[in-house]
Design a protein around this motif. Sequence first.
Motif, PDB file in Angstrom:
ATOM      1  N   THR A  86       0.829  -1.203   0.000  1.00  0.00           N
ATOM      2  CA  THR A  86       0.000   0.000   0.000  1.00  0.00           C
ATOM      3  C   THR A  86       0.863   1.252   0.000  1.00  0.00           C
ATOM      4  N   LEU A  87       1.924   1.238   0.812  1.00  0.00           N
ATOM      5  CA  LEU A  87       2.836   2.376   0.870  1.00  0.00           C
ATOM      6  C   LEU A  87       3.524   2.583  -0.483  1.00  0.00           C
ATOM      7  N   PHE A  88       3.944   1.486  -1.118  1.00  0.00           N
ATOM      8  CA  PHE A  88       4.588   1.547  -2.433  1.00  0.00           C
ATOM      9  C   PHE A  88       3.617   2.117  -3.472  1.00  0.00           C
ATOM     10  N   SER A  89       2.388   1.603  -3.504  1.00  0.00           N
ATOM     11  CA  SER A  89       1.391   2.070  -4.478  1.00  0.00           C
ATOM     12  C   SER A  89       1.027   3.533  -4.249  1.00  0.00           C
ATOM     13  N   THR A  90       0.922   3.937  -2.978  1.00  0.00           N
ATOM     14  CA  THR A  90       0.616   5.329  -2.660  1.00  0.00           C
ATOM     15  C   THR A  90       1.745   6.246  -3.124  1.00  0.00           C
ATOM     16  N   SER A 121      16.052  14.022  -4.196  1.00  0.00           N
ATOM     17  CA  SER A 121      15.317  14.803  -3.192  1.00  0.00           C
ATOM     18  C   SER A 121      14.137  14.008  -2.648  1.00  0.00           C
ATOM     19  N   GLY A 122      13.522  13.179  -3.475  1.00  0.00           N
ATOM     20  CA  GLY A 122      12.397  12.359  -3.026  1.00  0.00           C
ATOM     21  C   GLY A 122      12.815  11.258  -2.077  1.00  0.00           C
ATOM     22  N   GLN A 123      14.029  10.737  -2.245  1.00  0.00           N
ATOM     23  CA  GLN A 123      14.509   9.685  -1.350  1.00  0.00           C
ATOM     24  C   GLN A 123      14.737  10.209   0.059  1.00  0.00           C
ATOM     25  N   ASN A 124      15.028  11.481   0.199  1.00  0.00           N
ATOM     26  CA  ASN A 124      15.353  12.055   1.501  1.00  0.00           C
ATOM     27  C   ASN A 124      14.163  12.708   2.191  1.00  0.00           C
ATOM     28  N   LEU A 125      12.965  12.556   1.634  1.00  0.00           N
ATOM     29  CA  LEU A 125      11.784  13.147   2.264  1.00  0.00           C
ATOM     30  C   LEU A 125      11.506  12.453   3.597  1.00  0.00           C
ATOM     31  N   GLU A 126      11.027  13.230   4.548  1.00  0.00           N
ATOM     32  CA  GLU A 126      10.663  12.672   5.835  1.00  0.00           C
ATOM     33  C   GLU A 126       9.190  12.938   6.085  1.00  0.00           C
ATOM     34  N   GLY A 127       8.520  11.970   6.674  1.00  0.00           N
ATOM     35  CA  GLY A 127       7.102  12.102   6.927  1.00  0.00           C
ATOM     36  C   GLY A 127       6.810  12.449   8.373  1.00  0.00           C
ATOM     37  N   GLU A 129       2.963  13.296  10.983  1.00  0.00           N
ATOM     38  CA  GLU A 129       1.597  12.844  11.218  1.00  0.00           C
ATOM     39  C   GLU A 129       0.562  13.499  10.302  1.00  0.00           C
ATOM     40  N   THR A 130       0.940  14.520   9.556  1.00  0.00           N
ATOM     41  CA  THR A 130      -0.016  15.189   8.679  1.00  0.00           C
ATOM     42  C   THR A 130      -0.241  14.369   7.411  1.00  0.00           C
ATOM     43  N   GLU A 131      -1.229  14.787   6.644  1.00  0.00           N
ATOM     44  CA  GLU A 131      -1.524  14.088   5.392  1.00  0.00           C
ATOM     45  C   GLU A 131      -0.369  14.256   4.400  1.00  0.00           C
ATOM     46  N   LYS A 132       0.191  15.447   4.323  1.00  0.00           N
ATOM     47  CA  LYS A 132       1.337  15.709   3.437  1.00  0.00           C
ATOM     48  C   LYS A 132       2.556  14.916   3.906  1.00  0.00           C
ATOM     49  N   GLY A 133       2.718  14.774   5.220  1.00  0.00           N
ATOM     50  CA  GLY A 133       3.828  13.985   5.755  1.00  0.00           C
ATOM     51  C   GLY A 133       3.700  12.512   5.412  1.00  0.00           C
ATOM     52  N   ALA A 134       2.471  12.000   5.453  1.00  0.00           N
ATOM     53  CA  ALA A 134       2.242  10.599   5.080  1.00  0.00           C
ATOM     54  C   ALA A 134       2.542  10.389   3.595  1.00  0.00           C
ATOM     55  N   GLU A 135       2.184  11.383   2.781  1.00  0.00           N
ATOM     56  CA  GLU A 135       2.476  11.301   1.347  1.00  0.00           C
ATOM     57  C   GLU A 135       3.986  11.346   1.099  1.00  0.00           C
ATOM     58  N   ASN A 136       4.685  12.215   1.818  1.00  0.00           N
ATOM     59  CA  ASN A 136       6.143  12.295   1.689  1.00  0.00           C
ATOM     60  C   ASN A 136       6.797  10.988   2.111  1.00  0.00           C
ATOM     61  N   ALA A 138       5.439   8.016   1.931  1.00  0.00           N
ATOM     62  CA  ALA A 138       5.139   7.040   0.882  1.00  0.00           C
ATOM     63  C   ALA A 138       6.036   7.243  -0.333  1.00  0.00           C
ATOM     64  N   ILE A 139       6.280   8.497  -0.717  1.00  0.00           N
ATOM     65  CA  ILE A 139       7.153   8.780  -1.867  1.00  0.00           C
ATOM     66  C   ILE A 139       8.578   8.326  -1.567  1.00  0.00           C
ATOM     67  N   SER A 140       9.049   8.624  -0.364  1.00  0.00           N
ATOM     68  CA  SER A 140      10.400   8.217   0.025  1.00  0.00           C
ATOM     69  C   SER A 140      10.524   6.700   0.039  1.00  0.00           C
ATOM     70  N   TYR A 141       9.527   6.020   0.597  1.00  0.00           N
ATOM     71  CA  TYR A 141       9.550   4.548   0.633  1.00  0.00           C
ATOM     72  C   TYR A 141       9.527   3.981  -0.784  1.00  0.00           C
ATOM     73  N   PHE A 142       8.675   4.546  -1.628  1.00  0.00           N
ATOM     74  CA  PHE A 142       8.581   4.091  -3.013  1.00  0.00           C
ATOM     75  C   PHE A 142       9.918   4.232  -3.743  1.00  0.00           C
TER      76      PHE A 142
END
Length: 190
Positions: A86-90, A121-127, A129-136, A138-142
């Motif tokens: 789910t995290l990868f797909s998101t 820059s996407g690999q170094n994103l940190e998440g 508790e916010t919705e944008k943080g969860a998206e960041n 997911a992008i970093s994990y992906f």
Amino acid sequence: MNRRIALRHLALISGGLAFIPSCDFSSDDILTAYNNLKITQSQKQLLGDISNVIIPAGEIKGALDIEVPDFILVMVNDCLNSEQQTLFSTGLAAFPDFAKQSGGGNFANLNPKEKEAIILSGQNLEGDETEKGAENKAISYFLNTTKRLTIQGYMASEYIQSEVIPYSLIPGAYNGSVLISDIQKPRING
């Protein structure tokens, strides 16, 4: 014209028109080869672009030439748990918007240096508790998972193992008197 034939044609046409709204004629269908993932063809192409940035073609074939995106999707589908999938797909779904915000355009239309900068820059994103943080997150994990699986799939491919770095079983051939200048290709002993 015969009335029966005309009524039959009318019934077939009206029945066909009733089914048109339920038909989806979009070209971006979900790929059925991956049971646990809902991946479209455009997302698979984006994954190919990202893996091609990680290992581009040069003197030897690149990741896209060896079909590493298929390897990545099979590994994610078969080997990761449902939360990781789910995290990868998101992250995969959120990456195009992230690329537009970071690079100013569609990821496929950017030059290789800009693509590389967006991925780094996407690999170094940190998440958080916010919705944008969860998206960041997911992008970093992906991106980190894609990089890891791209390297794994590339190095384990038949092309690399047979043509670039030939594999030989232990202990391999022994020749005690060989000049260093005479050594051909490096061999990996397994």
